[in-house]
Design a protein around this motif. Sequence first.
Motif, PDB file in Angstrom:
ATOM      1  N   ALA A 430      -9.039 -47.104  15.467  1.00 56.36           N
ATOM      2  CA  ALA A 430      -8.113 -45.899  14.963  1.00 56.36           C
ATOM      3  C   ALA A 430      -6.795 -46.139  15.797  1.00 56.36           C
ATOM      4  O   ALA A 430      -5.760 -45.962  15.428  1.00 56.36           O
ATOM      5  CB  ALA A 430      -8.832 -44.530  15.323  1.00 56.36           C
ATOM      6  N   ARG A 431      -6.932 -46.218  17.247  1.00 52.39           N
ATOM      7  CA  ARG A 431      -5.562 -46.425  18.154  1.00 52.39           C
ATOM      8  C   ARG A 431      -4.986 -47.677  17.413  1.00 52.39           C
ATOM      9  O   ARG A 431      -3.732 -47.598  17.542  1.00 52.39           O
ATOM     10  CB  ARG A 431      -6.152 -46.752  19.549  1.00 52.39           C
ATOM     11  CG  ARG A 431      -6.649 -45.440  20.019  1.00 52.39           C
ATOM     12  CD  ARG A 431      -6.642 -45.676  21.905  1.00 52.39           C
ATOM     13  NE  ARG A 431      -7.597 -46.617  21.969  1.00 52.39           N
ATOM     14  CZ  ARG A 431      -9.029 -46.300  22.163  1.00 52.39           C
ATOM     15  NH1 ARG A 431      -9.480 -45.090  22.277  1.00 52.39           N
ATOM     16  NH2 ARG A 431     -10.021 -47.309  22.624  1.00 52.39           N
ATOM     17  N   LYS A 432      -5.629 -48.768  17.188  1.00 52.34           N
ATOM     18  CA  LYS A 432      -4.941 -49.748  16.733  1.00 52.34           C
ATOM     19  C   LYS A 432      -4.008 -49.470  15.346  1.00 52.34           C
ATOM     20  O   LYS A 432      -2.921 -50.181  15.130  1.00 52.34           O
ATOM     21  CB  LYS A 432      -5.596 -50.999  16.240  1.00 52.34           C
ATOM     22  CG  LYS A 432      -4.961 -52.318  16.062  1.00 52.34           C
ATOM     23  CD  LYS A 432      -4.550 -53.115  17.356  1.00 52.34           C
ATOM     24  CE  LYS A 432      -4.205 -54.306  17.205  1.00 52.34           C
ATOM     25  NZ  LYS A 432      -3.643 -55.151  18.390  1.00 52.34           N
ATOM     26  N   VAL A 433      -4.212 -48.793  14.610  1.00 55.06           N
ATOM     27  CA  VAL A 433      -3.675 -48.466  13.132  1.00 55.06           C
ATOM     28  C   VAL A 433      -2.697 -47.342  13.465  1.00 55.06           C
ATOM     29  O   VAL A 433      -1.689 -47.284  12.688  1.00 55.06           O
ATOM     30  CB  VAL A 433      -4.721 -48.208  12.124  1.00 55.06           C
ATOM     31  CG1 VAL A 433      -4.093 -47.796  10.842  1.00 55.06           C
ATOM     32  CG2 VAL A 433      -5.631 -49.257  12.050  1.00 55.06           C
ATOM     33  N   ASP A 434      -2.876 -46.174  14.379  1.00 52.19           N
ATOM     34  CA  ASP A 434      -2.172 -45.254  14.488  1.00 52.19           C
ATOM     35  C   ASP A 434      -0.706 -45.513  14.524  1.00 52.19           C
ATOM     36  O   ASP A 434      -0.404 -46.394  15.538  1.00 52.19           O
ATOM     37  CB  ASP A 434      -2.585 -44.386  15.818  1.00 52.19           C
ATOM     38  CG  ASP A 434      -2.011 -42.879  15.793  1.00 52.19           C
ATOM     39  OD1 ASP A 434      -1.930 -42.478  14.817  1.00 52.19           O
ATOM     40  OD2 ASP A 434      -1.465 -42.761  16.971  1.00 52.19           O
ATOM     41  N   VAL A 534       5.569 -44.872   4.303  1.00 51.83           N
ATOM     42  CA  VAL A 534       4.218 -44.138   4.428  1.00 51.83           C
ATOM     43  C   VAL A 534       4.024 -44.473   6.135  1.00 51.83           C
ATOM     44  O   VAL A 534       3.994 -45.453   6.428  1.00 51.83           O
ATOM     45  CB  VAL A 534       3.261 -44.830   3.599  1.00 51.83           C
ATOM     46  CG1 VAL A 534       1.710 -44.565   4.075  1.00 51.83           C
ATOM     47  CG2 VAL A 534       3.143 -44.169   2.101  1.00 51.83           C
ATOM     48  N   LEU A 535       3.472 -43.147   6.670  1.00 45.95           N
ATOM     49  CA  LEU A 535       3.135 -43.340   8.090  1.00 45.95           C
ATOM     50  C   LEU A 535       1.645 -43.238   8.027  1.00 45.95           C
ATOM     51  O   LEU A 535       1.368 -42.198   7.243  1.00 45.95           O
ATOM     52  CB  LEU A 535       4.034 -42.213   8.750  1.00 45.95           C
ATOM     53  CG  LEU A 535       3.284 -41.762  10.184  1.00 45.95           C
ATOM     54  CD1 LEU A 535       3.534 -43.246  11.134  1.00 45.95           C
ATOM     55  CD2 LEU A 535       3.920 -40.687  10.792  1.00 45.95           C
ATOM     56  N   ILE A 536       0.872 -43.982   8.830  1.00 45.30           N
ATOM     57  CA  ILE A 536      -0.704 -43.802   9.238  1.00 45.30           C
ATOM     58  C   ILE A 536      -0.955 -43.008  10.170  1.00 45.30           C
ATOM     59  O   ILE A 536      -0.390 -43.570  11.140  1.00 45.30           O
ATOM     60  CB  ILE A 536      -1.381 -44.890   8.831  1.00 45.30           C
ATOM     61  CG1 ILE A 536      -1.082 -45.664   7.410  1.00 45.30           C
ATOM     62  CG2 ILE A 536      -2.727 -44.674   8.947  1.00 45.30           C
ATOM     63  CD1 ILE A 536      -1.688 -47.123   7.262  1.00 45.30           C
ATOM     64  N   ASP A 537      -1.378 -41.857  10.343  1.00 42.37           N
ATOM     65  CA  ASP A 537      -1.541 -40.964  11.601  1.00 42.37           C
ATOM     66  C   ASP A 537      -3.084 -40.746  11.830  1.00 42.37           C
ATOM     67  O   ASP A 537      -3.627 -40.444  10.798  1.00 42.37           O
ATOM     68  CB  ASP A 537      -0.757 -39.883  11.480  1.00 42.37           C
ATOM     69  CG  ASP A 537      -1.251 -38.718  12.793  1.00 42.37           C
ATOM     70  OD1 ASP A 537      -0.775 -39.093  13.855  1.00 42.37           O
ATOM     71  OD2 ASP A 537      -1.740 -37.687  12.395  1.00 42.37           O
ATOM     72  N   THR A 538      -3.543 -41.512  12.903  1.00 44.31           N
ATOM     73  CA  THR A 538      -4.919 -41.248  13.182  1.00 44.31           C
ATOM     74  C   THR A 538      -5.171 -40.185  14.427  1.00 44.31           C
ATOM     75  O   THR A 538      -4.346 -40.507  15.274  1.00 44.31           O
ATOM     76  CB  THR A 538      -5.668 -42.702  13.665  1.00 44.31           C
ATOM     77  OG1 THR A 538      -5.193 -43.200  14.424  1.00 44.31           O
ATOM     78  CG2 THR A 538      -5.142 -43.613  12.362  1.00 44.31           C
TER      79      THR A 538
END
Length: 624
Positions: A430-434, A534-538
Amino acid sequence: MPAVAMPAEERPTIRITAVTLPADQRPDGAPAGGAGAGAGPAPVGGDTPSRPGSGGPVGAPGGPAPRRRLRRMLLAGGAAAAVLVASGGATAGYAYAGEVPRGTTVLGVELGGRSRAEAVQALRADLTSRPEAFTSPVPVRIGDRTGEVSPDAVGLAVDVEATVAAAAAHRPGPLSLLFGSRSSEPVVTLDAEKLDAELRKIAGDAGQRMTLPAITFRGTTPRPVYPRPGRVLRAEDSAEALRAGWLSGQPVEIPLVETHPATTTHEVDRLVDELARPAVAAPVTVSTERGDFSVPPAAIAKSLVLTADRNGRIAPRIDGKKLRAALAGQLGKVEVEPKDAGISIQGNKPRITAGSGGRQVDTGALARDLMAVLPRADGRTVRAQLKPVAPKLSADDLGKMGIKERVSTFTTRFTGGAGSPRSQNIMTIARKVDGTVVRPGETFSLNGHTGERGYAQGYRDAPVILDGKLVPGVGGGTSQFTTTLFNATYYAGLEDVEHKPHSYWFSRYPPVIESTIFWPDLDFKFRNDSPHGVLIDTSYTSSSITVSVWGTRVYDRVTTEWSPRRNVTKPKVIKLQPGPSCIPTNGIGGFTQDAFRLFHRDGKVVKREKFTWKYLAEPRYRCG
């Protein structure tokens, strides 16, 4: 031809002022001037003159008979000329009537005496009347291979207009026009590139490609590849052969042309001795304003290109991209990496942070300068420049992408607390993609973004499904993050490119619309098919993982409808050997189900997508 009566005043007059005979036709070597030195022209007609001291008339045995022959030739020539001149305009009109010379034929068609337009019409009508002669496959032979070439496939045809123009351009003399005939060759057109492609299919390995010279490296040891000639098809020669032999009725022999590389064996040996071996004999020191670094022999061997071009000529060079890859550890000592602008969610609003530029070694210039010192045993030092490098993504770029609102969000839950290996794996990915930004039209790959998920990257052993059963494996739990990310992009209305549901259904996931992942074979991909970024927020807690997609809303909402389950199956009981690799399960029933993604806008469903998956029944595993 009937006699032509002409008035005396219109009869042609032929005036002969002087005749000079070749030496072998002069009587007894008489001077070129006539009967004697200084004599005037010989008379035409009357008595045959005697040569002084000859004892008889010219033409008697031993006398000058050639002079009578000359007179007859002159009289005959004058008569013929008189006829032509007498016939005048009538003869010239007949001989030169039409634009195509009389007596001209093309492919057996008489075109002489016609205008160009009439000749084009006549030739085209003839070709059209016998199409099989010009459309039938042409047999060809290439070495020991035979085949056929379709005229239509290679544009093989008679250019009627060009053929008639060529025939009209030939202008023979009047006698040839009156009494001769000639066959003019057709102008043939074809596409040499298409012909070459067709012939290569027929030739196969009939020819022999030339061996191009090269110098390769095994480690830091140079190994020469010596050139050898080949016999190959050459497009222009093949086209010429087919044009010439197409209408002969015989198989066309396509030549195989012998080719020789431009670089010889001797030159390859010279390059090995003068460049390849010295190049990797010692490192090269590179100095910059931020310090020095070294180019080791192994990096030189990986980036020094000593392969030939298509003509067999070796032009030594350093490949800048290969040099940068080979110097990955060294360049970090002097380079400053650029930092892209970022965007994060603060106070439930997107906030943009500016990026910063970096400085990198100009490996293109360095590659050029290295070539000057590689042959040397001493003085192996060069100076490199650091050039500014802008970030790939600037704050202005981000500001124009329209990332302004939360479009979708999805949460899944897990057990074990934040300290369990499985939970740690979920948090790590999750941290890697945030904070990842996906540009409009760009495809996001989860495997491509995270790379390998192993111990070195901070992942731990946790249960994974392998060969139909749960076993310990590094990265277990990352499939739950994948399912969460898939659902967030699914409900944002973004295009699904690649995903694969689990073999078994787990109640923590929605059926059908879920996804597993496994490095490197199984991936999850989506494409940002919206006109906005698009922003991916985790985010995560000790028991849940949430993924939100931010951008600009395209649809009012996206929903799912499920079909009833069908083909339901029950789990079997399977006993396994006890041990650390055995993980007992309660078993899960199998079924097949459909899920329909509905896209809503202005109160209407504007698009529907169907997803279907068949879940296997997970066995009830017992240990011992």
